[in-house]
Every structure is written in C-alpha cells, then in structure tokens.
Design an enzyme around this catalytic site. Structure first.
Site, PDB file in Angstrom:
ATOM      1  N   ASP A  24       3.059   3.367   5.803  1.00  0.00           N
ATOM      2  CA  ASP A  24       2.076   4.400   5.568  1.00  0.00           C
ATOM      3  C   ASP A  24       1.003   4.544   6.391  1.00  0.00           C
ATOM      4  O   ASP A  24       0.308   5.657   6.456  1.00  0.00           O
ATOM      5  CB  ASP A  24       1.565   4.334   3.946  1.00  0.00           C
ATOM      6  CG  ASP A  24       1.030   2.921   3.808  1.00  0.00           C
ATOM      7  OD1 ASP A  24       0.654   2.144   4.820  1.00  0.00           O
ATOM      8  OD2 ASP A  24       0.465   2.658   2.639  1.00  0.00           O
TER       9      ASP A  24
ATOM     10  N   ASP B 143       2.076   1.600  11.448  1.00  0.00           N
ATOM     11  CA  ASP B 143       3.581   1.828  11.162  1.00  0.00           C
ATOM     12  C   ASP B 143       4.440   2.350  11.939  1.00  0.00           C
ATOM     13  O   ASP B 143       5.503   2.550  12.014  1.00  0.00           O
ATOM     14  CB  ASP B 143       3.985   1.908   9.708  1.00  0.00           C
ATOM     15  CG  ASP B 143       3.097   0.995   8.717  1.00  0.00           C
ATOM     16  OD1 ASP B 143       3.467  -0.264   8.982  1.00  0.00           O
ATOM     17  OD2 ASP B 143       2.642   1.246   7.767  1.00  0.00           O
TER      18      ASP B 143
ATOM     19  N   ASP C 106       6.869  -2.157   3.512  1.00  0.00           N
ATOM     20  CA  ASP C 106       5.303  -2.436   3.282  1.00  0.00           C
ATOM     21  C   ASP C 106       5.141  -3.102   2.021  1.00  0.00           C
ATOM     22  O   ASP C 106       5.719  -2.867   1.031  1.00  0.00           O
ATOM     23  CB  ASP C 106       4.567  -1.532   3.915  1.00  0.00           C
ATOM     24  CG  ASP C 106       2.952  -1.494   3.963  1.00  0.00           C
ATOM     25  OD1 ASP C 106       2.794  -2.709   4.284  1.00  0.00           O
ATOM     26  OD2 ASP C 106       2.177  -0.657   3.654  1.00  0.00           O
TER      27      ASP C 106
END
Length: 934
Positions: free
Chosen positions: A662, A666, A349
C-alpha cells in the site's frame, strides 16, 4: 568518511555530481552542527536568497524527473507485435484476397480492439511514475535571510532549514535539528503501523532507514508536534527519488497466460504454415492447376486459424474482472486475472492487509488480575473477560481506574462517520478510548465529570504523558500518567489493589506480566496516578518524580483480520505459500504470523517461526537468497530494495508471485511481481498505479477470492481452446484429404469462416460463463513450466479432430452417393462440423468430469448459445439469401439423421474417454495411499 564529506562540501560549488546529499543514510550518524557546517548553512539564519538561487541552478529543482518513454504511436504499434496477431493479420489479408471483405473486416476488427485495450492498459500502468512525481509537490516553510517564508517544494535546495508542524507533508529528506513532540507517519515508506516519534540525537552509522529517528523523509506526513530540520536530500537524491528510480528500472514481467499464448501461437503458426505448404505441394504433385491448389491451400490456412481466440480470451478475462469486482478486487490489467489463478506464492504486507490497521487493546492488568478484551478494531463492541467470563468495572475499582486513566490521559477522539468508527489523533490513544467504551466509560462523559487544567505532553525523552484534573468538591486534585513501563514503574511506590486499596508495590510481578505480553507481540503501556494539593493549577516534571500509585497495564496490538486467517488456511490448502513482508519489527511480525497460521522455517529449540530481518537479507549473498526466501515465511524491517530482491529471488525459483502493498516503498516490488496487488482504501496512488489489481476492502481474504476466480478463468480459457482447436484441425484435415485424393472440396473457405466465427461467438464464448468447478481451491497450483495444453488435452484434440474428419467426410460422401447437388452435400458437411461442436461443447464444460456432475443447467448461457446456433444453422441451410451468400442448399430429413448420429457418437466417445481416464487416475492415486491394496 568524515574527511570525504568535507571534500564533497568544498567541491560542491564546482560540480553538481558531488552533491553532499548523495546518500540519504549519510547524515543520521553526524552531529547536527557538523551537518550544518557541511551544508554551509545556519539553523537561525537559513540560506540567503542568493545562495538558494545558486544551489537551485546547480542542483536542479526538488522534483522527480520524467524518464524518456516510448511515444503513443510506438506503444500502440507494439500491441501488434505478437505471433498470434501476425497470424490473424495474415488471415484477414487472405480473406480479403478471397473477396470476403466483411469477414476480413471482422477479423481485423478483433485485432484492432485487442490492440486498443492493450494500449489503454499500458498507458494506465505508466502513470505510476507520474503519481510519484505528484507526491513531491507541496508548500514548505523555510528560513531564508533570517525570515520564515512559504515556498513551493520544488524550490527547496540542500541546506535549506525547514520548519515542520502537524499536518505538513515533509518536502525533502531532512536531518532533524530540533523537535518538540514530533511524530511522523512513515507508513508509506517503511510499513510502520503507528507514527514514529522523532528526536535529534545522533545514531550509529549502521542504523537502518526505518530506525533513523533523527531523519524525516520526503513524502511522509507530520501527525503531531513541531520540528526543525535541514534539507540533506532533494529530488532524485531522496528516499522517494531512489524508489522512483527502482520503479523505472523494474521490468514488467509477462504473465503466465501471455507466455503460454505466445508459445502456443508460435507452434500454431508453424503448424498452419506447414499444413498449407503440404497442401500446396500435394496438389502440384497430383498435377492440379497451381491457381486452384493455391486457393485450396489458402482455404486450409483460413480454416486452421482460430479467429475467435483473441476475442474469447479478452471476453473471458473481462468476465473474470466482473466476478472479481463483485468480490472486492478491481483488475487494472486483464492478463492479471489469469495470473492470479497460477499464483504459487503470495507475499503480503502486514499492516491493513493481514491486520485491521486499527490498534486494539487485547489485555489489561489491574489490581493483580489479568483481563482479556475481545473485539477488534475501532468499533466499540466487545467484552472484558476474566477467566473466560464477562465482567465490568462496576465492582472492580482497580480495573475502572486503569481504564479511566487511559481516557483522561488522552488527546484522541473516537468518532463515527457514515457507520464507520474512526480515530482522530494517535492510534494508540484511540485504542485506549475503545477499550474503556467496551466497559461503558465514554470519553465525552468523563470529560464532563473531570476538568482538565494542565498537562505534560508526551516526549521521547520523558517517555510519559500526564494530565492534571481538579476535584469537583474543591478538594485535592489528581493527575493521571501513562507511558513506557520501565519509566512508570520507577515512579511508583504503591499499587492499587483489586478492592481499591493502596498497597506496597511489587514491580517484579508486573515485569513478569510485561514479558508475557511482549511474547505475544503486544505493545504495553503503564498507568499511574497521584493526588496533588487543592488549588494546584500547573503540572511540572518535578511533580511526577516519585510517590505515584500504579494502576495497571493495557497491552495492545494491530490485530489480525479473522477473515484473513481463514483465507490463509484456504491458500495453504490450495498449495499456495503465504509470506509476510513488512517494515514492522520482527517480534510483532512473528506474533501476527503465529496468530494467522503462517507456515515457515521454525526455530529448532522453541518451535517459533523464524523472522528474517532486513539486516540479514542485506548480509545474504545473491545466490543464497532464493533458498532462504523459499524457506522463510516472515520478513521484518525490510527496505524497498529488499522487497524487490525477495520477489526476484522467489521468481528465480520458478514461482508465480502475487505481491501486496500500500505504500510508496512497495511500488518497485509491485511492478516486478507477476501480479501486484494494491490497497484501495489505505494505499497510496503510487502503489495503485504500479499494481495489476486493487483491493477495495484492503482485505487479504479478497486476494484468496481473486485467486479462486483466476483459476476459474484459466480453466475456462483452456476449455475454449480444447473445444475450438478440433474444429480448426478437422477443417484442415478435410481439405488436406480432399486435395490428397484429388477430390472436390467438401467445404469452401467462406463456409469455414462461417463455422469459425459463428460457433466461437454463440457456443465457445458461453464457456467463459462456466461457473467454478467444485474443489478448485483443493488442488495445487499449476506448474508454471507446464504448457498450455497437457498431453491429455492434446490427445483429446487429436481424437476429436479425427472424429470430425471421418464424420464430415463420411456424410459428404454419403450425400454424394444419394446424388444430391454438391451444394447440399457441402451444407451437410458444414452441419456436421457445427453439430459436433455443439455436442462436444457439453463435453468441454469440464475437462475431467461429466457435465451431469456439474448440473445440466448450471450454465444457462450455454442453453441460449445452443438455441442461437441452431437458429443460425437453420437460416444458413434454408434461407435463399444465405444459400446464395455461402453457397449452401436446403437438405432433407435423411441428411439430418447421419449428422445427429455422428454428433452423438463423438459426445459418447469423448465421455467414455474421460470416464476411463478418471478411473485410471483414481486407481493410481488409490494404490499410492497408505493402506491401499495392490
């Protein structure tokens, strides 16, 4: 489509399955009044209590369902479903049949402990769905029967009119009907790094979820303003519910270690059973009593089983866990330690992992001069630079006014808590405070010197915010304005020059700078001011329509972490591809990727990295996606399903994937990845529960450190297997040779158990503490298809096994020729096995290099293990109680000579074999280097 929706609304009373909320993307392109009509509700009155009760019964509570799972007993029993465990259970049973109940208990205890650890880990993993369910629980303010009511979120039904205000958690998927400066933090769903400004206008049908500004999704947070929306999706029909379903349907893959151990265990099981059967057949062929032959075959089987392997695997992984925790990586599932070492692709990410997740002003345009600002994050440490030289605003009025406007036209606060700087309010406004603080302009001092008397808050329709301040002398007041560049430029007719004078305004030069900033992925805000007559106490939109003085630009971004740049370089050196998968915009993602040095497919004309967007992923056929995913390094505006598709596509190419995340969005990809990595500080509980590893500092550099530790763990596990198997094979070959020759057994089953268990604990386990070898991150990742033991290592195991067979049997025969008691001869053979293992242990400290290259005492645990093993062997050999228990006898000094000679010879032969192989490998690689001589 519209007719279909009307049909759904008409039939909703009759069938729950035709709920109009069947797709969360089906309302953003409809006018608000039509959505209300379809849901048979009213913005002012809301639903009646009776209608709400009927819908609650028809559609069910606004909660995520709990899917049926295996009960605790079944999950516990599944821990024993493994070939190696079957072998160990058989070993325990056979050992018990031999009357060695203590040894049988030890073996079974090892199996039981491993099962308990696995059960606990699996139970933790199952909490991911429970964490999602808990995210749905909150209180909500609704309109029912023309009144405002606060009700539990579980009671919300489609058609409920919801009132939102700052601090609320959005209780359902809403189509917004009216907003007032509404901003919503959707980072947990979309990856957007800053709160999203909402509006109520209709949007095109093809608008992606992340861009649906007239929708607000369940589980997100209101950070500013107010809004009114109608519930169009509840429970499983929300975006959160869809992710819940994805998490449930996603398969948790076996790790490379568990796959290799399973394959190794299958081969080992067949080999051991085959060897036992061969032994039994040979004995019968030679006419020996069946009972005696059977017990000899059992002894061989027990000797060939590496009883200590599961314990050493668990302890080695646990030691790796401890090392990783020291480097800010908490491992939730033990096999994940080794998986990291085999990682070939890291999908990361952007926000908070590769970047600081702290908006930072990086460039300023004021008075026609372009300044750079160093420092990153909310800590107000840094300088303002002009042509590389540090400057202040003391003698630069335009720069000071631009910074001051950012402070005065601001509602955020910069605070320090326990040594950490943080922003209370909007991150963008916080970045302006930090930039001014670097020049010595404090918000608290400015607010004391300037008195705010009115303000026009920011709204997406206006595209600006303005604040009015009165003069201390009672003269004309001044209002400061900040906003979108295009909007502010239209309001200005003059420019503040570097010397503080006002001059005619050339907007084109400013637009050129804006274009340059945008090319760097910077978000740009413009600033202006205007004087108003003395006594002015209110500020209206008409006051800012024209006549403003342009003060400058401030350009900002969420900057990359400096340590992440170094970590990415280390990963790429180690042959690990790094890919960025983010919900943020493509331009921003590409700019960050360029700064951190990602390698990927570039545009053939301008050399820029190509970013693949969610829309392009959706349009790519399934069979073509793996190749596209392989070549591309940047993926932007990606939805949860697309993250999952990307992970699956890369796994289809044979990659071992580490996926970071996070947010709630996800979780499915984290669970699908070979190693899911969640953020400890900024991550949601859902992401943490779905992950295998949690970073306590949310830093990509910690992933690189964990990969390094993972490679060390796999190396140490391989070293243990290469060290332990020759003993098992050697014991089996000694017994097989004795039976084939019709001779007395050189070692007994109880002595074999002694060798296997004591050496595994005192010697083999010390390899788990072996430090990392030099260059561990300079070699490419292991091929996932490569077996646990390469041809080189299999050859070494065969070599040492043969040497053990010759040495142990030779010493046993030597002792018999000296006419010592059979117990003493067997004791000498047992000591040959143990001493050869002890000397061979130093060979196994590195599978390629000499132990002297590592440092003789770099692993002090081995020294203590060797001393402990020598002490145990002396007890076994010379203590009467041990002699009676294990059928041993004291041996004299003449016996120790051959024992130590054989052990030394094995050490030298293996060392010479490694040296020859290393020279041969170096010669071949040198011959292939450019310029190398043939």
């Amino acid at each position: 489509m519209k007719g279909k929706r009307r049909g759904i609304a008409e039939n909703a009373r009759h069938d729950r399955d035709v709920q109009s909320q069947d797709s969360i993307t089906s309302h953003h392109h409809l006018p608000a009044h039509e959505v209300l009509l379809l849901l048979e509700t009213d913005m002012e009155r809301g639903l009646t209590s009776e209608a709400a009760a009927q819908r609650l019964q028809r559609f069910g509570p606004n909660a995520l369902p709990r899917f049926k799972r295996h009960g605790p007993l079944i999950r516990f029993l599944f821990q024993f479903h493994h070939p190696l465990i079957y072998v160990l259970l058989v070993a325990a049973a056979v050992t018990g049949l031999l009357g060695e109940w203590v040894d049988a208990g030890v073996i079974f205890g090892v199996v039981l402990v491993n099962a308990i650890v696995g059960f606990i880990q699996e139970s933790h993993a199952e909490k991911a769905l429970d964490a999602l369910v808990s995210m749905m629980k909150t209180e909500a303010t609704v309109r029912r029967d023309r009144q405002k009511r606060s009700i539990p979120s579980e009671e919300i039904v489609p058609g409920d009119v919801i009132l939102l205000q700052s601090g609320d958690k959005v209780p359902a998927d809403l189509r917004l009907l009216a907003v007032r400066e509404l901003r919503v933090d959707e980072s947990s769903l979309t990856g957007e790094s800053i709160p999203v400004e909402k509006q109520a206008r209709i949007l095109p049908p093809e608008t992606l979820m992340a861009d649906q500004r007239n929708m607000s999704f369940s589980g997100t947070f209101v950070t500013y303003g107010q809004g009114i929306g109608v519930a169009v999706g509840t429970g499983v029909s929300t975006e959160l519910g869809r992710i819940h379903q994805l998490v449930h349907e996603t398969t948790t893959l076996a790790t490379p270690l568990t796959k290799k151990l399973a394959s190794f265990s299958n081969v080992l099981t067949v080999a051991i059973l085959g060897l036992g059967a061969l032994t039994f057949a040979l004995g019968l062929w030679r006419g020996q009593p069946a009972a005696e032959v059977f017990m000899a075959a059992v002894a061989l089987t027990v000797g060939a089983i590496p009883e200590g392997l599961p314990a050493v695997v668990t302890i080695t992984l646990a030691i790796g866990v401890g090392r990783m925790a020291y480097r800010h990586a908490i491992i939730r599932k033990l096999p994940a330690v080794e998986s990291l070492g085999g990682t070939t692709v890291i999908c990361s990410d952007k926000t908070g992992t590769l970047t600081k997740n702290q908006m930072t002003v990086q460039a300023i345009l004021a008075g026609g001069e372009s300044f750079e600002v160093d420092g990153a994050g909310y800590e107000p440490i840094g300088r303002i630079l002009l042509n590389g030289q540090a400057v202040t605003s003391t003698n630069r009025p335009a720069l000071r006014e631009c910074l001051l406007a950012g402070v005065l036209c601001n509602d955020a606060q910069l605070v320090e808590r326990e040594g950490q700087w943080a922003i209370v309010g909007d991150p963008t406004e916080g970045a302006l405070l930090v930039a001014a603080r670097k020049d010595g302009i404090h918000a608290s001092h400015s607010n004391q010197s300037y008195q705010r008397i009115d303000a026009i808050p920011f709204e997406s329709e206006r595209q600006y915010m303005a604040t009015l301040y009165c003069a201390e002398t009672g003269g004309p007041g001044t209002f400061y304005l900040k906003g979108a560049v295009e909007k502010v430029l239209r309001l200005c007719d003059r420019n503040l020059a570097a010397d503080g004078s006002e001059r005619p305004f050339d907007s084109q030069s400013v637009l050129d700078e804006v274009e340059a900033f945008a090319g760097r992925g910077l978000r740009v805000l413009a600033f202006a001011r205007k004087s108003v007559p003395a006594g002015t106490t209110t500020l209206a939109d008409r006051d800012v329509e024209d006549g403003l003085t342009f003060l400058g630009l401030q350009a900002m971004m969420d900057p990359p972490r400096p340590e992440a740049i170094a970590a990415i370089r280390a990963c790429q050196t180690a042959g690990i591809a790094v890919k960025m998968i983010t919900g943020d915009h493509a331009l921003t993602a590409r700019a960050i990727a360029k700064q951190i040095g990602l390698n990927g497919l570039k545009h053939h004309e301008n050399g820029e990295l190509i970013a693949m967007t969610g829309r392009e992923i959706a349009a790519t056929a399934k069979e073509r996606l793996p190749e596209a995913a392989e070549r591309t390094a940047v993926f932007a505006r990606v939805s949860p399903e697309q993250k999952l598709r990307l992970v699956e596509a890369l796994q289809a190419r044979g990659h071992i994937i580490a996926m970071t995340g996070d947010g709630v969005n996800d979780a499915p990809a984290l669970k699908q990845a070979d190693i899911g990595v969640a953020m400890g500080r900024g991550g949601t509980e859902v992401a943490k529960e779905a992950a295998d590893m949690v970073l306590t500092d949310d830093n990509f550099a910690s992933i690189e450190a964990a990969v390094e530790e993972g490679r060390c763990v796999f190396d140490n596990l391989t070293k243990f297997i290469v060290w332990s198997l020759p003993t098992n094979a050697g014991e089996g070959l000694v017994l097989l040779s004795a039976i084939a020759a019709g001779a007395v057994l050189p070692i007994l089953p109880v002595q074999i158990l002694w060798i296997n268990m004591t050496t595994a604990i005192t010697l083999g386990m010390m390899l788990a503490f072996e430090p990392k070898e030099p260059g561990v991150m300079q070699r490419p990742p292991r091929d996932p298809r490569q077996p646990l033991l390469t041809d080189t290592l299999v050859w070494r195991i065969v070599l040492v096994s043969a040497l053990m067979l010759a040495g142990a049997y030779g010493v046993f025969l030597w002792e018999q020729q000296r006419a010592v008691p059979i117990e003493a001869a067997r004791t000498a053979a047992v000591n040959v096995f143990v001493m050869v293992e002890l000397f061979y242990l130093f060979n196994c400290r590195s599978l390629e290099q000499s132990m002297f290259r590592l440092g003789l005492f770099s692993n002090r645990w081995i020294v203590w293990g060797v001393l402990a093993m020598v002490g145990l062997q002396l007890l076994l050999t010379y203590v009467p109680l041990m002699n009676r228990l294990f059928h041993t006898a004291p041996i004299d000094g003449l016996a120790w000579g051959p024992i130590l000679a054989v052990s030394t010879l094995v050490y030298l032969i293996v060392g010479f074999e490694k040296w020859i192989r290393l020279r041969f490998t170096a010669g071949r690689s040198g011959a292939h280097r450019p310029g190398a001589r043939a």
